[in-house]
Motif scaffolding. Structure first.
Motif, PDB file in Angstrom:
ATOM      1  N   GLN A  96       0.836  -1.192   0.000  1.00  0.00           N
ATOM      2  CA  GLN A  96       0.000   0.000   0.000  1.00  0.00           C
ATOM      3  C   GLN A  96       0.879   1.254   0.000  1.00  0.00           C
ATOM      4  N   HIS A  97       0.432   2.283  -0.658  1.00  0.00           N
ATOM      5  CA  HIS A  97       1.139   3.556  -0.644  1.00  0.00           C
ATOM      6  C   HIS A  97       0.772   4.336   0.611  1.00  0.00           C
ATOM      7  N   LEU A  98       1.691   5.170   1.071  1.00  0.00           N
ATOM      8  CA  LEU A  98       1.444   5.942   2.294  1.00  0.00           C
ATOM      9  C   LEU A  98       0.320   6.951   2.112  1.00  0.00           C
ATOM     10  N   GLU A  99       0.106   7.390   0.867  1.00  0.00           N
ATOM     11  CA  GLU A  99      -0.944   8.374   0.595  1.00  0.00           C
ATOM     12  C   GLU A  99      -1.848   7.845  -0.517  1.00  0.00           C
ATOM     13  N   PRO A 100      -2.744   6.915  -0.188  1.00  0.00           N
ATOM     14  CA  PRO A 100      -3.621   6.346  -1.223  1.00  0.00           C
ATOM     15  C   PRO A 100      -4.462   7.425  -1.906  1.00  0.00           C
TER      16      PRO A 100
END
Length: 213
Positions: A96-100
């Motif tokens: 997962q990306h830190l800033e979806p």
């Protein structure tokens, strides 16, 4: 001391207020008693390089650029024929990306393990870059080379033009650097020759200025 030749001294710096000073780039072309043959030769070499470098550079850009374009175009066509575009299945969830949902997340890709079928029908596994947060069993499109391994897609027209322009610019820069280097080497050789001639002339003139005790 009698017979000893004093070291040569550089000529005095002329006073700009006492004489008309010609522009530096043109003084070697004007007739004057202080102009040496090497000065005129240096001026001709500078003029020749000034005219030759742009012409040779432009020709080099065209020749090298066209050769690079043909090379990369042929490479792209070979890649398109030899590489296979197929579907692969994600074996594990992608990180997962830190800033979806952000612009950075949409542009980010993470390496993940996938399963695919190569052109010979053999099932293989490999790694490719996928969007963040992609769940397992999701499908992605990958390019597979002749050896059955995941590879990059064929070069696009934009990539072909960009690489060709890069080689053209490199050709022009090489010609310019060669011209500057040739001019610098010429100045160094002529300067050494001038110093040697200066020392020889001073050795002939200095004894007439030397006084015996």
């Amino acid at each position: 001391m009698s017979g000893e030749i004093p070291p040569a001294q550089p000529p005095p710096v002329p006073d700009p207020q006492q004489q008309h000073v010609h522009p530096v780039p043109w003084w070697r072309w004007r007739r004057n008693p202080l102009r040496r043959r090497t000065d005129q030769l240096q001026a001709w070499i500078a003029l020749g390089l000034l005219l030759a470098v742009p012409l040779v550079g432009a020709a080099a850009m065209i020749v090298i650029g066209e050769a690079a374009y043909r090379h990369y175009r042929a490479t792209s066509e070979h890649q398109a024929k030899s590489r296979h575009h197929t579907t692969a299945v994600l074996l594990h969830d992608a990180p997962q990306h830190l800033e979806p949902g952000s612009d950075e997340a949409r542009a980010t890709r993470y390496p993940a393990e996938v399963r695919y079928t190569d052109p010979t029908g053999r099932i293989r596994t490999g790694r490719t870059d996928v969007p963040p947060g992609l769940p397992a069993d999701s499908t992605v499109r990958v390019w597979v080379g002749e050896e059955g391994k995941i590879t990059e897609p064929p070069m696009t027209s934009q990539e072909i033009r960009s690489r060709s322009m890069g080689w053209s610019a490199l050709a022009l820069l090489s010609v310019a650097v060669t011209g500057v280097t040739a001019y610098g080497a010429t100045i160094l050789i002529l300067r050494r020759r001038n110093f040697a001639a200066w020392d020889a002339q001073w050795a002939q003139t200095a004894p007439r200025w030397t006084r015996s005790p």
